[in-house]
Motif scaffolding. Structure first.
Motif, PDB file in Angstrom:
ATOM      1  N   VAL A 217     -20.823 -47.686  38.924  1.00 23.58           N
ATOM      2  CA  VAL A 217     -20.517 -47.937  40.334  1.00 23.58           C
ATOM      3  C   VAL A 217     -20.143 -49.400  40.485  1.00 23.58           C
ATOM      4  CG1 VAL A 217     -21.915 -46.147  41.400  1.00 23.58           C
ATOM      5  CG2 VAL A 217     -22.971 -48.283  40.710  1.00 23.58           C
ATOM      6  N   GLY A 234     -21.791 -50.329  46.111  1.00 23.74           N
ATOM      7  CA  GLY A 234     -21.011 -49.730  47.195  1.00 23.74           C
ATOM      8  C   GLY A 234     -21.442 -50.211  48.555  1.00 23.74           C
ATOM      9  N   LYS A 268     -19.702 -47.102  50.077  1.00 20.83           N
ATOM     10  CA  LYS A 268     -18.247 -47.310  50.086  1.00 20.83           C
ATOM     11  C   LYS A 268     -17.875 -47.924  48.758  1.00 20.83           C
ATOM     12  CE  LYS A 268     -18.033 -49.001  54.853  1.00 20.83           C
ATOM     13  NZ  LYS A 268     -19.424 -49.041  54.999  1.00 20.83           N
ATOM     14  N   MET A 269     -17.404 -47.047  47.852  1.00 27.01           N
ATOM     15  CA  MET A 269     -17.127 -47.564  46.520  1.00 27.01           C
ATOM     16  C   MET A 269     -15.651 -47.841  46.360  1.00 27.01           C
ATOM     17  SD  MET A 269     -19.585 -45.208  44.237  1.00 27.01           S
ATOM     18  CE  MET A 269     -19.157 -43.726  45.106  1.00 27.01           C
ATOM     19  N   LEU A 275     -17.046 -42.925  41.291  1.00 33.76           N
ATOM     20  CA  LEU A 275     -16.050 -42.729  42.344  1.00 33.76           C
ATOM     21  C   LEU A 275     -14.952 -41.781  41.878  1.00 33.76           C
ATOM     22  CD1 LEU A 275     -14.858 -43.439  45.082  1.00 33.76           C
ATOM     23  CD2 LEU A 275     -13.720 -45.385  44.011  1.00 33.76           C
TER      24      LEU A 275
END
Lengths: 465, 621
Positions: A217, A234, A268-269, A275
């Motif tokens: 991530v 994220g 929110k990656m 992702l």
């Protein structure tokens, strides 16, 4: 004031420091191939004599190791980590599209392109021999092959999707595990720092863990003065001090997967393998499946429309060639089958435009012409074959783009790694030289000590007599 | 920049990997012969290759179709050529037959050959290719031309002119037309069964109807009040006596004058309103009839054997007045038995007493032979024919009719109509037996030709009186069972070719080709020298021209098919070439690249080994 005994101190310190220096070199050599190891350097400083009033000229009081530092570039490391994250994202993307490519198997003699072409070719042949049962049977068999290949591709895409969603869960578990280990390291580092010590090895381990995590991530790392780190993934807090706040996967195959923080807030990656996995399961693969459905549905509708108005060898009209789609909520590709009547008896295939005319093949011809049929309001104005080719091409383009991105980021990453290693890596020759120097210095210090010892001996043995 | 051993190792590794990757690509290309294998390697290229592959397959499909088309056209052409040969031969025979020096016998001897040619022509019309009939339009699975009788059964409205139903014994030449007449009997009148017969002037042909169904009563009008199906027997309440052979007595009720009109055995019209009269050896009590008669009612009384006699003049001597006849007679006894009588007899006409002659079971009064009488018909010649019909008698059980169709070569065939009782026939299935023969065919089993039956069921009748018409087509004349559709083939995208010639186009929409041959046959049989040299010949010429025209048409189509085949063949090569240019490797190029890469790889390996081995460790003591 310097006494003979004080001289011992100098020698003793020298021995110890040179020895330690040697050990540092030895540690470097031992860990020359350890992943994530930054070479260490013993920082030496001469010991300052205590300041006493009155004039005195005294040399320093020996040498002391002020610090054993890791020689590394935080800047390069950070860049390396970020690039690695992007590269991992594109690698996963590439894997996804290569997987999809493998399912479609084009260009090939067993792909949908070939079966679609054969399907229309067979209708063409039927139009010139509508009475021929062997031609009818061949058409039916090829139609079955077409439906099966579409269904097969759809199901294999579904399998791929299930596999990737399985990996998603696995990777998120991995993230959580790494977060745990970072939290543990944090705890140890804090403890060590409280003891006013330092553990380069633990710091190296921390860096390694961060590298690993960023591949999964995209993270932001805040380094604290005491060596601990705070990690945001994220945009959500993942590790703080000795606590790891686990991530979880929400949703399922139908509603789409989403990664959420321990408080249920979505992440929110922008990079990372996870992702790409989520994209694959939510968007990339379902998009291909939908295209397949669209093609199947179009074929079913248009062939049936024409077939319905046609007549079989001895039968009336109103017969469907394919089973109409019974359930609009289920994928068309899985409901794509040749109708039961026709499976039973190929003389039901409606080649004729009139009842009782066995030599009439006009409907068959119309259906064959569907191959080239284009209309503005369907399939973006393309014919069936064109549209399918378009799907394959765009899938190929996406796969190609992913490969290029992997290569581009790979090159950047390699360069950054090199830059970082040039600073933090171990050079054998250098360490050898260092070790030789330390050895010599140690020898010299030992010799100095033996001289001082001789002096002391003379002092003790010779002087009092 | 500072360099560590690890870095060197990594760099060497990366480069070696890169080198190996390239080697793998080349090796893959060499072993498959293709430049790319997955869409990701060349997405646009893959799309284009898929497109060209599909185009090649499609092109090859068209070429396969082309073979089909060519086969059909060639077959059609060959058939037309064969047919042309047949027509030429028939034409020759027609010309030969027109030769003045031939006799009627000579001509008749040629005629069977024409029939053979006709058979051959019909065989050609039924040509098959791959089990499909090429001249049937879209009806490719059933024989297009069949020599069957076609029975069209139609329900007609109205009745039949009653006057035409009555034929007197002896000869009555005249034209009687079968009608869909507008006579509508009164609604409460019981239906009657009549047999209508028709004669044609000159070559008298006649038809007598035969049927075997319980509700027909031969030639008898049931008096109103009596039930349909009941019989009137001689010896019955109003008819007694010993009847003379072969008579018909018709009593017509005149409502205005309350009397019955009839024609007596002297041929004179008579009327009687009451009492008893005797003619033909029977006595009729009128009073028994009058009670419930209505104006226009007819009662027919007849007797004898139902028979048709076909006569042909075989010799005429105008001086002596002797005429030789050949006769053929089909005779049905009242109990349904049948016998055939054939033979020759002569009559001498003149001022001698009227003669009668016995033919088989029938005695014919030849007084009224009419056109067979050389003194009455000066044009009598050898070969003239006539037919006599003797009406059936009436007794219980004699409920049948006989249909004899002679010489069915006249255009349009002939038909017989029946009236029947609607109530008794409503919803029933009934069988109509037919029997017809070519009476002038001298083959030994004539009389058994075209023997059969057709079954019809008309459900419920809505008209008060309805008639059933059976029409016959020409004997031996083929009927077309195909349709008029063109079999269309797509020979290239949006280009179509008609690959067949449907029967109407090949052999005429009214089967004119066959008719032309048929006309020659009958001209020979009829000894019509003029026709052979003129009208029949003209028809043959037209038929031949027709075939020539069709041959030209089919030939042109064949040419077009060949041209298209050429085009497709060239297109195939072109498509394959373009596809190959995109997806196939240049072998020389790839091998060269591969060898170069291999060298580079080897160089990298040896350099690496040189770099990686020594370090300061080796040199420090």
């Amino acid at each position: 004031m310097s006494t003979i005994f004080g001289s011992f101190e100098i020698g003793r310190k020298a021995l110890r420091v040179q020895h330690k220096g040697m050990e540092v070199s030895g540690q470097n050599v031992a860990n020359a191939n350890t992943p994530g190891y930054s070479r260490q350097r013993a920082e030496m400083a001469a010991v300052v004599s205590p300041i006493v009033p009155g004039p005195s000229l005294a040399p320093g009081r020996g040498v002391v190791i002020t610090d054993i530092v890791r020689v590394r570039s935080e800047f390069y490391h950070a860049q390396m980590v970020k690039t690695g994250s992007h590269k991992a994202f594109w690698e996963m993307k590439k894997e996804t599209f290569q997987g999809i490519e493998a399912v479609f198997m084009e260009p090939d003699d067993y792909g949908i392109n070939k079966y679609l072409g054969d399907f229309f070719d067979n209708w063409q042949e039927l139009s010139s021999s509508p009475e021929d049962i062997s031609v009818r049977n061949a058409l039916r068999e090829n139609a079955v092959s077409l439906t099966r290949s579409v269904e097969d591709v759809y199901l294999r895409l579904e399998d791929l999707r299930i596999d990737l969603s399985g990996e998603l869960y696995m990777r998120v578990d991995e993230v959580n595990r790494i977060a745990d280990s970072i939290a543990e390291l944090n705890e140890k580092l804090r403890f060590i720092d409280a003891l006013q010590q330092k553990s380069n090895e633990l710091l190296d381990q921390l860096d390694l863990a961060v590298e690993e995590l960023s591949k999964l991530v995209d993270i932001r790392v805040h380094h604290k003065a005491n060596g601990t780190v705070e990690i945001f993934a994220g945009g959500r807090l993942l590790v703080q001090e000795d606590q790891a706040f686990y991530l979880a996967v929400e949703g399922d195959g139908n509603s789409g997967y989403q990664l959420v923080s321990h408080r249920g807030l979505p992440l929110k990656m922008e990079s990372g393998r996870v992702l790409a996995l989520i994209d694959a399961a939510n968007t990339d693969i379902p998009a291909m499946q939908e295209e397949l459905d669209l093609i199947a549905a179009t074929i079913i509708e248009e062939v049936n429309n024409l077939h319905f108005s046609g007549f079989g060898l001895q039968q009336g009209d109103g017969i469907n060639f394919f089973n109409p789609i019974g359930n609009p909520d289920l994928p068309a590709s899985l409901q794509f089958k040749v109708s039961d009547l026709i499976m039973e008896d190929s003389s039901y295939i409606a080649a004729s435009s009139q009842f009782g005319e066995p030599g009439n093949g006009e409907i068959s011809l119309e259906i064959a012409r569907l191959r080239d049929f284009r209309a503005e309001d369907r399939l973006n104005g393309s014919s069936l074959a064109e549209y399918y080719r378009g799907i394959v091409t765009s899938m190929g383009v996406q796969a190609q783009e992913s490969e290029r991105m992997v290569e581009a980021f790979g090159k950047t990453e390699a360069e950054l790694i090199e830059l970082h290693r040039s600073i933090a890596g171990v050079n054998m020759d250098e360490e050898m030289l260092n070790m030789v120097q330390y050895q010599h210095a140690w020898n010299a210090a030992a010799r100095y000590l033996s001289y001082v010892d001789e002096m002391l001996t003379i002092l003790f043995t010779e002087l009092g007599r | 920049m500072r360099v560590t051993h690890r870095m060197i190792a990594d760099t060497v590794n990366t480069n070696l990997q890169r080198s190996l990757r390239r080697l793998e690509v080349y090796s893959n290309q060499l072993s498959t012969g293709k430049v790319f294998h997955k869409p990701s390697e060349n997405p646009v290229g893959v799309g284009r290759v898929m497109g060209y592959s599909a185009a090649v397959n499609r092109n090859e499909q068209y070429r396969l179709n082309m073979n089909q088309t060519r086969g059909w056209l060639e077959n059609t052409e060959a058939s037309l050529r064969n047919g042309l040969d047949v027509l030429q031969r028939v034409r020759e025979l027609s010309i030969y037959g027109a030769n003045e020096s031939l006799t009627a016998d000579d001509r008749r001897a040629i005629a069977p050959e024409i029939l053979e040619f006709l058979e051959h022509l019909i065989g050609i019309a039924n040509t098959e290719t791959n089990g499909l009939y090429i001249f049937g339009g879209h009806q490719t699975l059933s024989v297009p031309y069949r020599k069957e009788k076609v029975y069209h059964a139609d329900i007609l409205g109205g009745g039949i002119d009653p006057d035409s139903a009555v034929i007197a014994a002896g000869l009555q030449n005249g034209n009687y037309s079968l009608s869909q007449s507008s006579v509508t009997p009164a609604a409460d009148e019981d239906a009657a069964v009549r047999v209508t017969q028709s004669y044609l002037q000159g070559n008298a042909e006649s038809i007598i109807g035969e049927a075997d169904w319980g509700d027909l009563v031969n030639g008898v009008m049931i008096k109103p009040g009596l039930q349909a199906g009941s019989t009137i027997t001689i010896g019955d309440d109003f008819v007694t006596g010993s009847p003379a052979e072969n008579f018909v007595l018709t009593l017509t009720y005149d409502g205005t004058n309350n009397r019955w009109d009839y024609i007596d055995d002297g041929g004179n019209p008579q009327s009687i309103d009451t009492g008893i009269f005797s003619h033909y050896g029977i006595t009729v009590d009128i009073d028994q009839l009058t009670g419930s008669a209505a104006d226009g009612d007819i009662i027919t009384v007849a007797s004898g054997i139902s028979s048709s006699v076909m006569l042909e003049v075989t010799g005429v001597d105008f001086e002596s007045g002797q005429v030789n006849y050949h006769y053929l007679s089909h005779q049905y006894a009242l109990d349904g038995t049948y016998q055939k009588a054939e033979g020759d007899f002569s009559l001498t006409f003149g001022d001698t007493a009227p003669q009668s002659v016995t033919l088989g079971a029938v005695t014919v009064n030849v007084e009224g032979l009419g056109s067979m009488n050389p003194f009455l018909a000066s044009g009598l010649k050898v070969g003239d024919r006539a037919t006599l019909d003797i009406l059936p008698g009436m007794t219980a059980g004699s409920n049948y009719d006989q249909v004899t169709v002679n010489g069915e070569h006249r255009t349009g065939g002939s038909a017989v109509s029946y009236l029947f009782d609607q109530d008794s026939l409503n919803g029933r299935e009934f069988e109509f037996k037919y029997y017809s023969l070519d009476t002038f065919d001298r083959s030994p089993d004539k009389g058994a030709l075209y023997d059969g039956s057709v079954t019809v069921n008309y459900g419920v009748f809505s008209e008060a009186e309805q008639a059933l018409t059976f029409s016959y087509d020409k004997m031996g004349f083929p009927v077309y069972y195909g349709d008029f559709n063109d079999r269309v083939q797509e020979i290239s995208p949006h280009q179509e070719m008609i690959m067949n010639l449907s029967g109407d186009k090949a052999f005429g929409s009214n089967r004119e080709i066959f008719e032309a041959v048929y006309d020659v046959y009958w001209a020979l049989i009829d000894n019509d020298r003029e026709a052979l040299g003129d009208t029949a010949l003209e028809k043959m010429d037209r038929a031949i021209d027709h075939f020539l025209g069709r041959l030209a048409e089919v030939g042109a189509r064949s040419n077009r098919v060949d041209a298209m085949n050429n085009t497709l063949s060239n297109e195939n090569l072109y498509l394959r070439e373009v596809r190959s240019n995109i997806e196939d490797i240049d072998l020389a190029q790839v091998i060269t690249d591969y060898l170069m890469q291999e060298n580079a790889y080897k160089a990298a390996l040896s350099t690496a080994s040189m770099m990686l081995q020594p370090s300061l460790v080796d040199y420090l003591r």
